[in-house]
Write an enzyme that holds these catalytic residues in place. Structure first.
Site, mmCIF file in Angstrom:
data_model
loop_
_atom_site.group_PDB
_atom_site.id
_atom_site.type_symbol
_atom_site.label_atom_id
_atom_site.label_comp_id
_atom_site.label_asym_id
_atom_site.label_seq_id
_atom_site.Cartn_x
_atom_site.Cartn_y
_atom_site.Cartn_z
ATOM 1 N N GLU A 160 -10.419 7.277 4.404
ATOM 2 C CA GLU A 160 -9.202 6.911 5.153
ATOM 3 C C GLU A 160 -9.031 7.760 6.421
ATOM 4 O O GLU A 160 -10.010 8.212 7.014
ATOM 5 C CB GLU A 160 -7.977 6.989 4.244
ATOM 6 C CG GLU A 160 -8.088 6.025 3.055
ATOM 7 C CD GLU A 160 -6.827 5.925 2.246
ATOM 8 O OE1 GLU A 160 -5.739 5.836 2.826
ATOM 9 O OE2 GLU A 160 -6.921 5.910 1.005
ATOM 10 N N ASP A 184 0.860 -1.175 0.000
ATOM 11 C CA ASP A 184 0.000 0.000 0.000
ATOM 12 C C ASP A 184 0.907 1.239 0.000
ATOM 13 O O ASP A 184 2.138 1.137 0.094
ATOM 14 C CB ASP A 184 -0.981 -0.022 1.182
ATOM 15 C CG ASP A 184 -2.198 0.873 0.939
ATOM 16 O OD1 ASP A 184 -2.163 1.698 0.001
ATOM 17 O OD2 ASP A 184 -3.184 0.772 1.683
HETATM 18 C C1 BGC Z 1 -5.214 3.128 0.306
HETATM 19 C C2 BGC Z 1 -5.471 2.049 -0.703
HETATM 20 C C3 BGC Z 1 -5.384 2.596 -2.112
HETATM 21 C C4 BGC Z 1 -4.035 3.264 -2.302
HETATM 22 C C5 BGC Z 1 -3.833 3.821 -3.695
HETATM 23 C C6 BGC Z 1 -3.968 3.936 -0.018
HETATM 24 O O1 BGC Z 1 -3.888 5.069 0.794
HETATM 25 O O2 BGC Z 1 -5.090 2.551 1.586
HETATM 26 O O3 BGC Z 1 -6.741 1.482 -0.466
HETATM 27 O O4 BGC Z 1 -5.568 1.576 -3.035
HETATM 28 O O5 BGC Z 1 -3.933 4.334 -1.366
HETATM 29 O O6 BGC Z 1 -4.611 4.925 -3.922
#
Ligand code: BGC
Length: 760
Positions: free
Chosen positions: A523, A313
């Site tokens: 998030e 990630d």
């Molecule tokens: C998230 C992921 C996402 C990635 C790319 C991260 O901050 O946790 O779910 O796929 O960013 O955008």
């Protein structure tokens, strides 16, 4: 009701249960001779630098114009792009700049990128572009944006999950992108978590079914097909269960709990052919996901036989050093992550991973065999996607992009996700002649219906939302005519504006539709300290209820905010969660009877701010004052019609450990309008060597019934459905009695000789 279907008296339908044992073989065959040969021969020609480049992924900002690469309007910086692809041998790019691009801009971007990769490099390896198409192509303007996962799961309609997968893959390919960082297969058992809405809810069986069907729709039998693409399962594994409820904070769970509740969705999705997996940004029992050799290599690539590739990630390899302090330097972090089993690093802001991994190999702390394994996995997926043959956008797909048929599928999903949790004295559906007050902070907001991953990461740029999609207020005005609708804002999400004016307007109306909930978030920025809905909103609803006029509460939210104090005052409540771009229309259709609500909660709606007990609670959680006391239970939802169940039966009262057992029940629409019912089969394993849950869903079917129509629904329970993770952390089946419950009916059968045998 608009839902019309031919009446079939007492038709019998067979609903298969979704145990792992039932999953078909993978539609991908990465080891197919020709792909394997191609990968081997390409690998043999590659330098170490070219290999390490394939394992490197950066965000588009790194190759875009502007000092931080985020200038608007977006433009690529060809110098930066050529440096990345030619000098650093880059394997993968992701993301958008500050906001979604038009289809035409995607054509330009992808074409320029692939031109460099395939015309200006020695080996002409195409770039693998990945995107978060979380509820549709949220980063292409005008894309079909479905209900978010928590709402889609509340439809309990796996065909809709499949359709979403199909439409998303088609619109992604139309944008020139073959790789989707979706589905989220984390389980939603911590409602405080800011990413709760990205999950398919609290139940393993339901989330497994939804995820598997999404993948089937998205990938089909061949991910190189023009309208198909690769999925990426995330976030492997245990990310969704932070003890303190905050995003990216530790989970504490035993291996047994992990295997029982958090792994099964991934196991099923790997078996269904998902070719990539993204790693948990957080940690379990003190071990960061990105350093967990046991879970990444032994369990995922070993036990689960996952032969695709694992991507980190965002920035999480570096964080093993900067945040978690399990690595002693950035280079140590790279070594640790690659040796744990990560094949590609979402670095994503620079080329540090590339430089450090080269050093690691030269120093001998990462062996060439590990590099070759990782690169083979990545190249295999590139071949499977067909991008070696054609890495460019298919412009003919523009004709299908955001077409009428896609919008209709989206509207169907939005209607079916709305869950009616209260309807005193049949207040709903409302007559179209009523004078309606619309109030509350989510009535005029498209972002409140879509939340994060919508046009921007946070989804909160209301000004960027499409002008042709109605808010709840606009949809109600369209439905009954603007003259019948008064609008008073009442409050913002957290501050009163004009509650007294809303009260005065309510007095003049026949009914008040009070739209409450949350704004958009995604998030960590979505972290909260208290699940209770903001006081200003609760005050608005209470003040209006005191007028004595009937109140319909509409909840648009990403997690179940506690509204206990107003539930008694409301005559009707619609829990819509995040119904997507067609949410306004769908809500108006339900409010005025053009659609019959059929959503059932995919999670337990808490009554109290810390009422986190899930429906599949343990015996201890029901003792004394600990009882399961939710606002609304998992699986609950009302309809404008009524359903009656009868004739629950099992095919055998006693089985052995090789047998399956058939379960049948009849369900009848006993009301006056057509409607869909979710037949829910719950199983209780009466005694076990590990304490067994109160009950667990082991089969469900969504059936459409005309007034008076009756159908028989048949399920098959297999050994896997009777199994659990035993004391030795292995899946076992134990002999004993099992109780089956459907609605208020129940019956039992006995497994004579389970003998602790594994089922996988
Ligand atoms: C998230 C992921 C996402 C990635 C790319 C991260 O901050 O946790 O779910 O796929 O960013 O955008």
């Amino acid at each position: 009701m608009k839902e019309i279907m031919k009446t079939t008296p007492c038709r019998s339908i067979l609903i298969a249960t979704l145990g792992l044992a039932f999953l078909g073989s993978s539609p991908l065959d990465p080891q197919s001779a020709s792909t394997e040969q191609k990968v081997k021969s390409l690998l043999a020609q590659m330098t170490l630098e070219e290999k390490v480049g394939q394992m490197t992924q950066v965000t588009i900002d790194v190759v875009s114009a502007g000092s931080d690469g985020r200038q608007e309007p977006h433009a690529l910086d060809m110098k930066k792009l050529e440096h990345a692809i030619i000098d650093r041998h880059l394997g993968s790019l992701i993301n958008v700049g500050p906001q979604a691009y038009t289809l035409e801009h995607w054509y330009e971007v992808i074409t320029a990128i692939q031109d460099v990769a395939t015309q200006k490099t020695r080996l002409k390896i195409p770039i693998l572009y990945g995107i978060d198409a979380i509820h549709g192509v949220n980063y292409t303007h005008g894309g079909t944006l479905f209900p978010q996962a928590i709402a889609l799961a509340s439809t309990w309609n796996i065909d809709l999950a499949k359709r979403e997968g199909e439409i998303t893959a088609c619109e992604m390919r139309a944008s020139g992108i073959p790789w989707n960082f979706y589905p989220v297969l984390d389980i939603g058992r911590q409602p405080l978590w800011a990413r709760f809405w990205e999950t398919y809810g609290e139940d393993v069986f339901l989330a497994t079914a939804m995820g598997r069907m999404y993948i089937e729709g998205h990938q089909g039998a061949d991910i190189s097909a023009p309208t198909k693409g690769a999925t990426c399962l995330k976030h492997y594994v245990g990310y969704s269960f932070p003890l303190n409820g905050k995003d990216r904070t530790p989970a504490w769970m035993s291996e047994r709990t992990l295997r029982e509740y958090f792994l099964p969705m991934f196991e099923a999705a790997v078996a269904a052919g998902a070719p990539t997996v993204m790693v948990n940004s957080s940690e379990i029992d003190g071990i960061p996901g990105h350093a967990n050799y046991h879970l990444l290599t032994e369990v995922l690539k070993g036990e689960m036989k996952f032969n695709g590739f694992v991507v980190s990630d965002w920035e999480d390899i570096r964080r093993l050093y900067t945040r978690d302090r399990v690595a002693t330097s950035p280079k140590d972090a790279v070594r640790m992550a690659v040796m744990a089993g990560i094949d590609m690093s979402m670095v994503p802001l620079d080329f540090s991973f590339y430089d450090l991994l080269l050093e690691c190999v030269k120093d001998g702390v990462v062996p060439m065999s590990r590099i070759n394994d990782a690169v083979s996995r990545i190249l295999t997926v590139k071949y499977q996607l067909g991008i070696f043959e054609n890495p460019y956008p298919d412009k003919t797909l523009k004709a299908q992009f955001a077409g009428k048929e896609f919008a209709q599928a989206n509207l169907d999903a939005a209607r079916e996700c709305i869950t009616m949790t209260k309807n005193d004295k049949g207040l709903l559906p409302l007559a179209k002649t009523m004078k309606v007050l619309v109030t509350g902070p989510t009535a005029t907001s498209l972002s409140a219906m879509n939340s994060g991953w919508t046009i921007t990461w946070q989804g909160d740029r209301e000004d960027l939302y499409p002008k042709d999609k109605p808010t709840v207020l606009q949809a109600i005005q369209k439905e009954i005519g603007p003259a019948n609708v008064t609008y008073v804002p009442g409050t913002t999400l957290s501050v009163p504006i004009d509650i007294p004016a809303a009260v005065e307007a309510a007095k003049k109306a026949d009914v008040a539709v009070v739209c409450l909930g949350e704004g958009a978030y995604c998030e960590t920025p979505g972290n909260i300290n208290d699940l209770t809905l903001n006081k200003a909103q609760l005050d608005l609803a209470s003040a209006i209820a005191r007028t004595g006029k009937p109140v319909v509460v509409v909840m648009l939210e990403g997690r179940p905010r506690v509204i206990n104090s107003i539930v008694g005052d409301a005559s009707a409540i619609l829990v819509a969660m995040l119904p997507g771009m067609e949410g306004g229309r769908a809500l108006a259709d339900v409010l005025f009877g053009d659609a019959n609500p059929s959503g059932k909660l995919a999670f337990t709606y808490p009554r109290h701010p810390s009422g986190f007990t899930t429906y599949d609670y343990k015996p201890l959680e029901f003792a004394d004052i600990n009882s399961y006391d939710p606002q609304w239970a998992f699986g609950f939802g009302l309809s404008y019609t009524t359903f009656a169940y009868s004739d629950l039966s099992v095919s055998k009262k006693s089985i052995t450990n090789d047998d399956s057992v058939g379960v049948s029940v009849k369900v009848k629409n006993t009301g006056k309008v057509a409607g869909k019912e979710v037949v829910q089969l719950y199983l209780c394993d009466m005694y076990g060597s590990v304490s067994r849950p109160n009950k667990q869903i082991k089969g469900f079917a969504k059936v459409m019934l005309q007034p008076g129509e009756e159908r028989q629904v048949d399920f098959v329970l297999r050994q896997h459905d009777l199994s659990f993770i035993g004391v030795a952390n292995k899946r076992i089946v134990e002999p004993g009695s099992f109780k089956i419950m459907i609605d208020k009916l129940s019956t039992e059968f006995v497994l004579e000789n389970g003998s602790g045998k594994g089922t996988n």
